[in-house]
Design an enzyme around this catalytic site. Sequence first.
Site, PDB file in Angstrom:
ATOM      1  N   TYR A   1       0.829  -1.203   0.000  1.00 57.88           N
ATOM      2  CA  TYR A   1       0.000   0.000   0.000  1.00 57.88           C
ATOM      3  C   TYR A   1       0.868   1.259   0.000  1.00 57.88           C
ATOM      4  O   TYR A   1       0.619   2.197  -0.769  1.00 57.88           O
ATOM      5  CB  TYR A   1      -0.924  -0.018   1.218  1.00 57.88           C
ATOM      6  CG  TYR A   1      -1.989   1.053   1.197  1.00 57.88           C
ATOM      7  CD1 TYR A   1      -3.022   1.014   0.273  1.00 57.88           C
ATOM      8  CD2 TYR A   1      -1.977   2.106   2.112  1.00 57.88           C
ATOM      9  CE1 TYR A   1      -4.020   1.987   0.253  1.00 57.88           C
ATOM     10  CE2 TYR A   1      -2.955   3.080   2.109  1.00 57.88           C
ATOM     11  CZ  TYR A   1      -3.974   3.023   1.173  1.00 57.88           C
ATOM     12  OH  TYR A   1      -4.939   3.990   1.157  1.00 57.88           O
TER      13      TYR A   1
ATOM     14  N   LYS B   1       1.066   4.279  -2.876  1.00 59.11           N
ATOM     15  CA  LYS B   1       0.684   5.656  -2.557  1.00 59.11           C
ATOM     16  C   LYS B   1       1.864   6.623  -2.698  1.00 59.11           C
ATOM     17  O   LYS B   1       1.666   7.800  -3.017  1.00 59.11           O
ATOM     18  CB  LYS B   1       0.068   5.724  -1.162  1.00 59.11           C
ATOM     19  CG  LYS B   1      -1.263   4.980  -1.050  1.00 59.11           C
ATOM     20  CD  LYS B   1      -2.272   5.460  -2.096  1.00 59.11           C
ATOM     21  CE  LYS B   1      -3.614   4.771  -1.986  1.00 59.11           C
ATOM     22  NZ  LYS B   1      -4.598   5.274  -2.970  1.00 59.11           N
TER      23      LYS B   1
END
Length: 262
Positions: free
Chosen positions: A171, A175
């Site tokens: 993740y 990002k």
Amino acid sequence: MSAASSRVAQIAEHVGGHTRVALVTGAAQGIGLCIALRLADDGLDVAVNDLSSKVDLLEEVVLKIREKGRRSIAVPADVTQDQQVKQMIATVAEKLGGLDVMVANAGILLVKPLLETTPDEWDRSMTVNTRSMMLSYKYAAEQMIAQGRGGRIIGASSIAGKKGSIGLPAYCATKFAVRGLTQSAAEELAKHNITVNAYAPGIITTNMGADLAAGFESLRIDTAVPVAEPEVVSSVVSFLAKPESYFITGQSLSVNGGAYFD
């Protein structure tokens, strides 16, 4: 009139007096839903996207937007698929008269330590969280350039795109990538009067936020950080979408209650 006020007036005039049109991906629920409703409150017509499996939820969002007096359509599509994103944006432009604000909000969360993350899980995170952003940015930019009236492209980063975290290697990587894409696109598209920015939330009270908290609890990771409602994110997106935000581009604005200082 100040130079800044004059510039805002020029932009508003350049838009031609028409009602601006926004498209929000991942809008069936959570932050995306809140953003779509906020943009409708701001006076924009709003198209909403999510997977075809969520079309019933999308239609409910469409009704809520129309109840606010704004036009709205549902454009279900898999935003990781090139032709589906291209067609989605073409449909919005055809049915609502163009595209002025693109909010690339769709994404997924994987809470798993690096040592337990499989290559397939890594690839899926990259596909959903970064490929979808590239496609949304690309085809929105093409539409905005063809219209010749500038625009706003806004993507979803995260506090996890500014600071690494145990349990979030995939993740975080996606990002951080959104921030790089946003900065590069901002440089490239500035000459077309298109700003490109991202929002970087901390923990928000959505289903994804609950999944994150549960994942951290299972890994025994401390989550004693500020938590807020999705409206705090939609308010930031609302500002980035406005004409007066023309001097902000290439930024990833933190919305995390002070959990992390840039």
